[in-house]
Design an enzyme around this catalytic site. Sequence first.
Site, PDB file in Angstrom:
ATOM      1  N   GLU A 109      -4.967   7.570  -3.001  1.00 47.23           N
ATOM      2  CA  GLU A 109      -5.386   6.184  -2.628  1.00 47.23           C
ATOM      3  C   GLU A 109      -5.078   5.253  -3.993  1.00 47.23           C
ATOM      4  OE1 GLU A 109      -4.968   6.058   1.265  1.00 47.23           O
ATOM      5  OE2 GLU A 109      -5.991   4.387   0.479  1.00 47.23           O
TER       6      GLU A 109
ATOM      7  N   HIS B  77       0.495  -1.445  -0.125  1.00 42.72           N
ATOM      8  CA  HIS B  77      -0.509  -0.310  -0.245  1.00 42.72           C
ATOM      9  C   HIS B  77       0.861   1.168  -0.320  1.00 42.72           C
ATOM     10  CE1 HIS B  77      -3.394   2.468   1.082  1.00 42.72           C
ATOM     11  NE2 HIS B  77      -2.630   3.487   1.537  1.00 42.72           N
ATOM     12  N   GLU B  78       1.843   1.160   1.409  1.00 44.60           N
ATOM     13  CA  GLU B  78       2.545   2.521   1.323  1.00 44.60           C
ATOM     14  C   GLU B  78       3.853   2.789   0.252  1.00 44.60           C
ATOM     15  OE1 GLU B  78       1.355   4.654   3.532  1.00 44.60           O
ATOM     16  OE2 GLU B  78       0.929   3.186   4.229  1.00 44.60           O
TER      17      GLU B  78
ATOM     18  N   HIS C  95       1.452   4.816  -2.763  1.00 43.45           N
ATOM     19  CA  HIS C  95       2.301   6.336  -2.522  1.00 43.45           C
ATOM     20  C   HIS C  95       2.893   6.644  -3.393  1.00 43.45           C
ATOM     21  CE1 HIS C  95      -2.113   6.882  -0.563  1.00 43.45           C
ATOM     22  NE2 HIS C  95      -1.670   6.191   0.546  1.00 43.45           N
TER      23      HIS C  95
HETATM   24 ZN    ZN Z   1      -3.312   5.282   1.474  1.00 47.79          ZN
END
Ligand code: ZN
Length: 501
Positions: free
Chosen positions: A294, A264-265, A268
């Site tokens: 997101e 997830h990170e 980003h």
């Molecule tokens: Zn996030």
Amino acid sequence: MQPQYEQLKQRFQHIIDLDLINSLLNWDQSTYMPPGGSEARGRQSALVGVLRHQKLTDETTGDLIDQLLPWAAEQPAGSPEAAFVREAKRTFDQAVRIPPDLIERAYAHFSHAYQVWTTARPENDFKAVQPELEETLAISRAMAECFPEREHIADPLIDLQDPGMKAREIQRIFAELRAELVPLVEAICDQPAVDDSFLHRSYPIDRQRAFGEQIITAYGYDFNRGRQDLTHHPFMTKFSLGDVRITTRFDEHNFGDGLFSTLHESGHAMYEQGINPAFEASPLGIGTSSGVHESQSRLWENVVGRSLPFWKHYYPQAQALFPDQLGDVALLDFYKAINKVARSLIRVDADEVTYNLHVMIRFDLELDLLEGKLAVKDLAEAWHARYQQDLGLRAPDDRNGVLQDVHWYAGPIGGVFQGYTLGNILCGLFYSQAVAAHPKIPTEISQGRFEMLRDWMQKNIYQYGAQYTTAELVQRTTGGELTIQPYVTYLKQKYGQIYQL
Ligand code: ZN
């Protein structure tokens, strides 16, 4: 006009560098700083914030922007020059419209409310936070009132995270999505429950970490311009376009927790690492909105990282790394387990399908509070009623209800939650466009290769930073407006197959 433009760029370089310095102080505080440093760090961080605010709200900044507005209007639409002045003005307006005494009241209150919440939550004491939330609501409304041209009272708060998005439009999109999700969740929950107990065997943390770092390197996260460290609540942060860091945490008895948080990170971070280097230390050198950000974290975490093609490649490696834990588990059983759907009470633990229902409940309650339709004293019960209605569950207490998320206890009510679901919708939209342009993307993923997908994102999303707004990015990539259809199709295909609907 060039001299004023150069002067404004110079000013913003200082303003943004002060922001980035504060990010470094915060990163250190969340990773390595010993507890003894916290008082001085709070003071130093506040000082940097004050210097940044002074520089930003200085008369010179406003004068330069005013002088440049006619010039910017003559620049080609969407050009970096026009976008720079637009973003500079938006940042300046947000800083000068809210009076300093309100900002001071807000910061002092948010840090106090957070302290109260940290003890109220474990003690399940909604009554303790009620007066805090009442003040938070008053502050949130007062902040929104500083923008009298708004259509809806939540719009100025939403604009802080998702510039240009409007409460009414989001409500319309969410209602459409909810109408699709509720029957899908019902159909899935009628099926036999999936066994995911093997994900909770003992997984040595050093191997978990090595596995995750190997995957994000293959994704294209650049460790020469980043690093990963441990923290309690994982986040991505940036000190320059050449230094974009991620943090994670591991649980020995949860295979997915650390891995999917890392994926997830990294999404980003790849967005930020991909921004045009010419936008360094400018208002354009940042992801354009919380929703688009997101969309990227969820793309690499869920659409890629929880897909069958991905695990066709990586599962044999996972089994080799964890032979005692996964040796007796077939690929399809593993795939079902990491995509298990269940009605649950806690947003951050929710699966891809039910997650959005959790977000919508919060978004609707926020609007009701801001519009004055719901009083804070009735919030805990309104929360339970909505969970009963939307998810068929009632939390046994407020700790698993209205007290679970930090957001309302550490910042304004309004403007934060919508970005999570907008991100899912945008992710579906961007991914479908990438696959339409390159139908071999899923085949590449099944070979552990991600260049085609990443290059599409780089070319169409990452490089622009904040040059284009969310709506402009959607328009440029799809030729139309934001629609939920590709995301709904993605969910129905994936979960229809897993649950044989
Ligand atoms: Zn996030």
